[in-house]
Design a protein around this motif. Structure first.
Motif, PDB file in Angstrom:
ATOM      1  N   UNK A   1      34.365  40.282  32.963  1.00 35.34           N
ATOM      2  CA  UNK A   1      33.243  40.007  33.864  1.00 35.34           C
ATOM      3  C   UNK A   1      33.502  40.591  35.254  1.00 35.34           C
ATOM      4  N   UNK A   2      34.742  40.474  35.718  1.00 34.70           N
ATOM      5  CA  UNK A   2      35.097  41.031  37.025  1.00 34.70           C
ATOM      6  C   UNK A   2      34.963  42.549  37.012  1.00 34.70           C
TER       7      UNK A   2
ATOM      8  N   UNK B   1      50.760  42.181  42.687  1.00 38.44           N
ATOM      9  CA  UNK B   1      50.165  41.886  43.987  1.00 38.44           C
ATOM     10  C   UNK B   1      51.253  41.526  44.993  1.00 38.44           C
ATOM     11  N   UNK B   2      51.258  42.202  46.111  1.00 39.67           N
ATOM     12  CA  UNK B   2      52.288  41.993  47.132  1.00 39.67           C
ATOM     13  C   UNK B   2      51.652  41.792  48.490  1.00 39.67           C
ATOM     14  N   UNK B   3      52.380  41.117  49.363  1.00 36.35           N
ATOM     15  CA  UNK B   3      51.952  40.952  50.749  1.00 36.35           C
ATOM     16  C   UNK B   3      52.449  42.149  51.569  1.00 36.35           C
ATOM     17  N   UNK B   4      51.806  42.439  52.702  1.00 36.42           N
ATOM     18  CA  UNK B   4      52.256  43.578  53.520  1.00 36.42           C
ATOM     19  C   UNK B   4      53.708  43.491  53.958  1.00 36.42           C
TER      20      UNK B   4
ATOM     21  N   UNK C   1      40.884  37.021  42.093  1.00 36.02           N
ATOM     22  CA  UNK C   1      41.366  35.838  41.371  1.00 36.02           C
ATOM     23  C   UNK C   1      41.341  36.064  39.853  1.00 36.02           C
ATOM     24  N   UNK C   2      40.245  36.598  39.351  1.00 37.54           N
ATOM     25  CA  UNK C   2      40.099  36.765  37.905  1.00 37.54           C
ATOM     26  C   UNK C   2      41.064  37.813  37.357  1.00 37.54           C
ATOM     27  N   UNK C   3      41.184  38.927  38.053  1.00 44.78           N
ATOM     28  CA  UNK C   3      42.049  39.992  37.535  1.00 44.78           C
ATOM     29  C   UNK C   3      43.524  39.618  37.646  1.00 44.78           C
ATOM     30  N   UNK C   4      43.912  38.938  38.720  1.00 54.95           N
ATOM     31  CA  UNK C   4      45.318  38.577  38.862  1.00 54.95           C
ATOM     32  C   UNK C   4      45.706  37.444  37.916  1.00 54.95           C
TER      33      UNK C   4
ATOM     34  N   UNK D   1      49.091  36.352  33.204  1.00 53.51           N
ATOM     35  CA  UNK D   1      49.216  35.876  31.826  1.00 53.51           C
ATOM     36  C   UNK D   1      49.709  36.980  30.899  1.00 53.51           C
ATOM     37  N   UNK D   2      49.231  38.205  31.103  1.00 53.34           N
ATOM     38  CA  UNK D   2      49.628  39.308  30.224  1.00 53.34           C
ATOM     39  C   UNK D   2      51.081  39.722  30.465  1.00 53.34           C
TER      40      UNK D   2
END
Length: 331
Positions: free
Chosen positions: A62-63, A117-120, A146-149, A154-155
């Motif tokens: 959906x995303x 996903x990382x912070x600067x 939110x949906x993709x991460x 999970x994967x």
């Protein structure tokens, strides 16, 4: 060449992995043996009983649909740069590395790449480690991130649970490859394929290719399109069972196996009269891992076919070869 169904009792098996994941006695070894047989043949299998909440792939699909529906100028503001992170427009990828077809036309799809996903201020970002960068998120769509991460997380966890079973399939102790996957290279690619109701010679949604990572997990798409090439040259479609994952071996597993598990070419043709979506999750070794054929796959009769290869070097060469935005940059 014909396109036939690959299973459940055909060349692409459907495997219930729940007993192995639950630790039932003998289940991991039995699953490893089934995986080995498939990896020696088509290199494709379908996993059921994986325990992934169906809401996660549904949310990711959906995303993807919501993102690709955005105006072109909004998507292009997130276009990939030196690192393949963000939006890749249609026409930006030509699979020049295909070994079974002379590919001159770009793929008929647009994509969006998501990495860890990382912070600067992440230490790896500050150190400017190769192939480490910040994801490019559409600011107007917080639910997209939110949906993709959630799906990505999970994967990656499922891939790590399957790693020791694939290692057993290689004939090695379960923990043999742990070090090479302590900080694995994971990429979630959202893809929208344009319709191809009329077949055009040499034009594909995704041209024939092999994946260049270790193993790939593909949630079942709503529409058909994926085709797998057998050793005999026939094209098969994996069993389309809702809620399962199509899994295929890739180039690095082929190298670890000394070509015992040689990866299988596959392609996408969207003959449907509507857009087709896919959300493949690519699981690969650490960037600094050095891939060598494992001892169980090397012998006097089958000497090592590959020199040691650092995964980071492999990725750099591929990116420069296959992507238009890297053509003008040095290798």
């Amino acid at each position: 060449m014909s396109q036939n169904a690959g299973g459940p009792d055909g060349r692409i098996p459907v495997l219930d992995i729940a007993p192995a994941l639950a630790g039932q006695p003998g289940a991991r070894q039995a699953l490893a043996e089934r995986i080995a047989r498939s990896a020696e043949d088509t290199g494709f299998l379908v996993l059921a009983g994986h325990g992934i909440d169906p809401a996660l792939p549904a949310g990711c699909f959906a995303a993807a649909a919501a993102f690709f529906a955005l105006p072109e100028e909004v998507k292009l503001a997130l276009k990939v740069g030196e690192l393949n992170i963000g939006y890749l427009p249609t026409g930006a990828q030509v699979i020049r590395t295909s070994k079974i077809a002379e590919v001159k036309q770009p793929n008929l799809n647009e994509s969006f790449y998501i990495v860890r996903d990382r912070a600067p201020d992440d230490p790896d970002i500050l150190a400017k480690k190769p192939f480490v960068g910040l994801n490019r998120w559409p600011e107007s769509m917080p639910e997209f991130r939110r949906a993709t991460m959630a799906y990505f997380t999970a994967m990656e966890a499922l891939a790590q649970r399957m790693l020791p079973i694939f290692t057993l399939a290689l004939g090695m102790p379960e923990d043999y490859l742990e070090g090479d996957f302590a900080d694995p290279t994971c990429t979630l690619r959202l893809i929208r394929y344009q319709p191809q109701p009329e077949a055009e010679e040499g034009r594909f949604g995704f041209a024939p290719h092999i994946d260049t990572n270790f193993i790939t997990f593909l949630a079942q798409s709503a529409l058909p399109g994926l085709e797998v090439r057998t050793r005999e040259g026939e094209w098969l479609r994996p069993p389309a069972i809702p809620g399962t994952f199509v899994v295929n071996t890739a180039e690095m597993l082929g190298r670890y196996s000394n070509d015992r598990f040689a990866p299988t070419p596959h392609r996408v043709l969207n003959a449907n009269n509507e857009m087709r979506y896919a959300i493949p999750f690519f699981f690969g070794p650490n960037n600094d891992a050095v891939i060598r054929p494992v001892p169980s796959c090397v012998s006097a009769e089958s000497p090592a076919r590959y020199e040691p290869l650092r995964y980071e070097d492999h990725r750099r060469k591929l990116n420069v070869t296959n992507f238009a935005h890297r053509q003008a940059q040095p290798a």
